[in-house]
Structures are given as C-alpha cells and as structure tokens.
Enzyme design. Structure first.
Site, PDB file in Angstrom:
ATOM      1  N   ARG A  28      -4.194   4.127 -15.325  1.00 43.55           N
ATOM      2  CA  ARG A  28      -3.441   3.011 -14.722  1.00 43.55           C
ATOM      3  C   ARG A  28      -2.697   2.197 -15.791  1.00 43.55           C
ATOM      4  O   ARG A  28      -1.546   1.807 -15.595  1.00 43.55           O
ATOM      5  CB  ARG A  28      -4.407   2.104 -13.941  1.00 43.55           C
ATOM      6  CG  ARG A  28      -3.716   1.122 -13.005  1.00 43.55           C
ATOM      7  CD  ARG A  28      -4.727   0.386 -12.141  1.00 43.55           C
ATOM      8  NE  ARG A  28      -5.557   1.288 -11.367  1.00 43.55           N
ATOM      9  CZ  ARG A  28      -5.182   1.874 -10.215  1.00 43.55           C
ATOM     10  NH1 ARG A  28      -3.999   1.633  -9.709  1.00 43.55           N
ATOM     11  NH2 ARG A  28      -6.001   2.682  -9.584  1.00 43.55           N
ATOM     12  N   THR A  58       5.526  -7.954  -0.609  1.00 43.97           N
ATOM     13  CA  THR A  58       5.334  -8.300   0.803  1.00 43.97           C
ATOM     14  C   THR A  58       4.095  -7.582   1.296  1.00 43.97           C
ATOM     15  O   THR A  58       3.858  -6.423   0.950  1.00 43.97           O
ATOM     16  CB  THR A  58       6.557  -7.921   1.666  1.00 43.97           C
ATOM     17  OG1 THR A  58       6.280  -8.277   3.030  1.00 43.97           O
ATOM     18  CG2 THR A  58       6.899  -6.445   1.594  1.00 43.97           C
ATOM     19  N   HIS A  59       3.303  -8.296   2.088  1.00 41.99           N
ATOM     20  CA  HIS A  59       2.039  -7.741   2.568  1.00 41.99           C
ATOM     21  C   HIS A  59       1.974  -7.905   4.088  1.00 41.99           C
ATOM     22  O   HIS A  59       2.279  -8.990   4.609  1.00 41.99           O
ATOM     23  CB  HIS A  59       0.863  -8.469   1.910  1.00 41.99           C
ATOM     24  CG  HIS A  59      -0.461  -7.930   2.358  1.00 41.99           C
ATOM     25  ND1 HIS A  59      -0.965  -6.729   1.889  1.00 41.99           N
ATOM     26  CD2 HIS A  59      -1.351  -8.390   3.265  1.00 41.99           C
ATOM     27  CE1 HIS A  59      -2.130  -6.491   2.489  1.00 41.99           C
ATOM     28  NE2 HIS A  59      -2.387  -7.483   3.323  1.00 41.99           N
TER      29      HIS A  59
HETATM   30  C1  GAR Z   1       5.519  -2.848   4.597  1.00 38.34           C
HETATM   31  O1  GAR Z   1       4.909  -3.150   5.826  1.00 38.34           O
HETATM   32  C2  GAR Z   1       4.773  -3.532   3.479  1.00 38.34           C
HETATM   33  O2  GAR Z   1       4.234  -4.778   3.824  1.00 38.34           O
HETATM   34  C3  GAR Z   1       3.677  -2.547   3.228  1.00 38.34           C
HETATM   35  O3  GAR Z   1       4.309  -1.284   3.274  1.00 38.34           O
HETATM   36  C4  GAR Z   1       5.354  -1.369   4.248  1.00 38.34           C
HETATM   37  C5  GAR Z   1       6.620  -0.756   3.661  1.00 38.34           C
HETATM   38  O4  GAR Z   1       7.518  -0.353   4.660  1.00 38.34           O
HETATM   39  N1  GAR Z   1       3.067  -2.802   1.962  1.00 38.34           N
HETATM   40  C6  GAR Z   1       1.762  -2.773   1.772  1.00 38.34           C
HETATM   41  O5  GAR Z   1       0.967  -2.493   2.648  1.00 38.34           O
HETATM   42  C7  GAR Z   1       1.331  -3.064   0.358  1.00 38.34           C
HETATM   43  N2  GAR Z   1      -0.042  -3.431   0.328  1.00 38.34           N
HETATM   44  P1  GAR Z   1       8.863   0.447   4.324  1.00 38.34           P
HETATM   45  O6  GAR Z   1       8.509   1.629   3.410  1.00 38.34           O
HETATM   46  O7  GAR Z   1       9.384   0.888   5.649  1.00 38.34           O
HETATM   47  O8  GAR Z   1       9.790  -0.528   3.649  1.00 38.34           O
END
Ligand code: GAR
Length: 196
Positions: free
Chosen positions: A60, A103-104
């Site tokens: 990592r 974003t979470h």
């Molecule tokens: C989003 O909902 C974001 O919040 C999540 O992945 C998705 C990406 O969507 N992130 C996480 O869960 C990080 N812990 P996308 O690939 O369609 O933009």
C-alpha cells in the site's frame, strides 16, 4: 489549481464533473475500468496506475508513493476521489495533505467503509444520503464539507438506493468542487491524530 479525479468504476460522477465544465486535467484509475474510457471520450488524459502490480499482499505504501509521484509530475494540486477503490496511505497524504476530497454514499459518520449503502439498508434506516468530505488517512473520517439526505423506500435494494444516491452525488460533488475552486469553501485542518 490543477484537478485530478481518481476512479475505479463506471465513472458516472466523473462524467457529471466533466459535463459541468469542471477543469478536470487528469483522470487516474487503479485498474482498467469504464471511467478511463469515458475520460478518453471527453479528451481528458487518463492513466491507469495498476494496483495489481503491487503484489498479492498489496504494498500500500509503495502504491501510494507511486500514485503521489504521478500526480506531482503533472503538477496536480487538487485531488477528487470519485468511487476510487484503493485506500491510500501516508506516502500519498504526505504529498497532498489537505488537498484531497471524497464522496461517500452515506451520511457520515454513519456507515463508513466500502458498503455504505448495504450497511444503511441492513440497519433499517429511513433516511441515508451522501457526504462530500476532505479525505484524510483515516478512511471516511475527514472533515465534512457537504451532505444531503436521500429517503430509503420500502422496496429499495442496494442497487436502486445506490442509484438514487448517485443522482444526488453528481450534483453535490460538482457544486462542492466549484465552491472549493472558487475559494467559497476552504479546507479545514485535519482533526488531531488523523493528520494530514
Ligand atoms: C459513488 O456512489 C461513490 O460514493 C462510491 O462509489 C460510487 C462511484 O460511482 N464511493 C465509495 O463507495 C467509496 N467508499 P461512479 O463510478 O458511477 O461515479
């Protein structure tokens, strides 16, 4: 500022950022994925820094250092994680302290981690949502910049709820990034112990 977006999946939030005119200079993925193709379709430079090259045990720190180097080489000053599938460690945050957003798909501090939508459904909450926050060493624990609620419907499954949350994220993340770029939102100092 020079903005890089880190992705691993479908890239629908990345797409919303580019469509909104945000100055995305670079897209970086940790694996081949649709988001990389999408960036190319928008004439945005996209590179894959393969996490699979860092061994079964996953080095990592080595990966985090390489990624930080790739961003520094391109003079990136602001990093937005949008569905990025690798937890980065200190060598990355040492280079980009206080300049990383995420974003979470939950109302942090509730339901941190990889399964924010699934965990909210399992807990039986009526309302969940999404959070745009400053990313720090401690996963999903950095200062919150913006949040918005999404109601859970009785017939929701993980996919339907995630899709409704993503509709909100596409707007909230874009608005928050504009506010950061315009200096309307300033990064907060990381909480003690979670630095940087
Ligand atoms: C989003 O909902 C974001 O919040 C999540 O992945 C998705 C990406 O969507 N992130 C996480 O869960 C990080 N812990 P996308 O690939 O369609 O933009």
């Amino acid at each position: 500022m020079s903005l890089a977006v880190l992705v691993s999946g479908t890239g629908s939030i990345l797409d919303a950022m580019i469509e909104a005119g945000l100055p995305v200079d670079l897209v970086v993925s940790d694996r081949p994925c649709t988001a990389v193709t999408l960036a190319a379709g928008h004439d945005v430079e996209a590179i894959v820094v393969h996490r699979s090259s860092f061994g079964d045990d996953f080095d990592r720190d080595g990966y985090s250092a390489l990624l930080a180097g790739r961003l520094s080489e391109r003079s990136v000053t602001l990093v937005a994680m949008a569905g990025f599938g690798t937890v980065l460690s200190r060598p990355f945050y040492d280079g980009f302290a206080g300049r990383v957003l995420n974003t979470h798909p939950a109302l942090l501090p509730a339901f941190p981690g990889w399964h924010g939508v699934r965990d909210a459904l399992a807990a039986g909450v009526d309302v969940t949502g999404c959070t745009v926050h400053q990313a720090t060493l401690e996963v999903d624990a950095g200062p919150i910049l913006a949040q918005e609620e999404v109601k859970v419907r009785p017939d929701d499954d993980e996919t339907s709820l995630q899709e409704r949350i993503k509709v909100v994220e596409r707007r909230l993340y874009v608005d928050t990034l504009w506010a950061v770029l315009d200096g309307v939102i300033q990064f907060q100092p990381a909480p003690e112990g979670a630095a940087p």
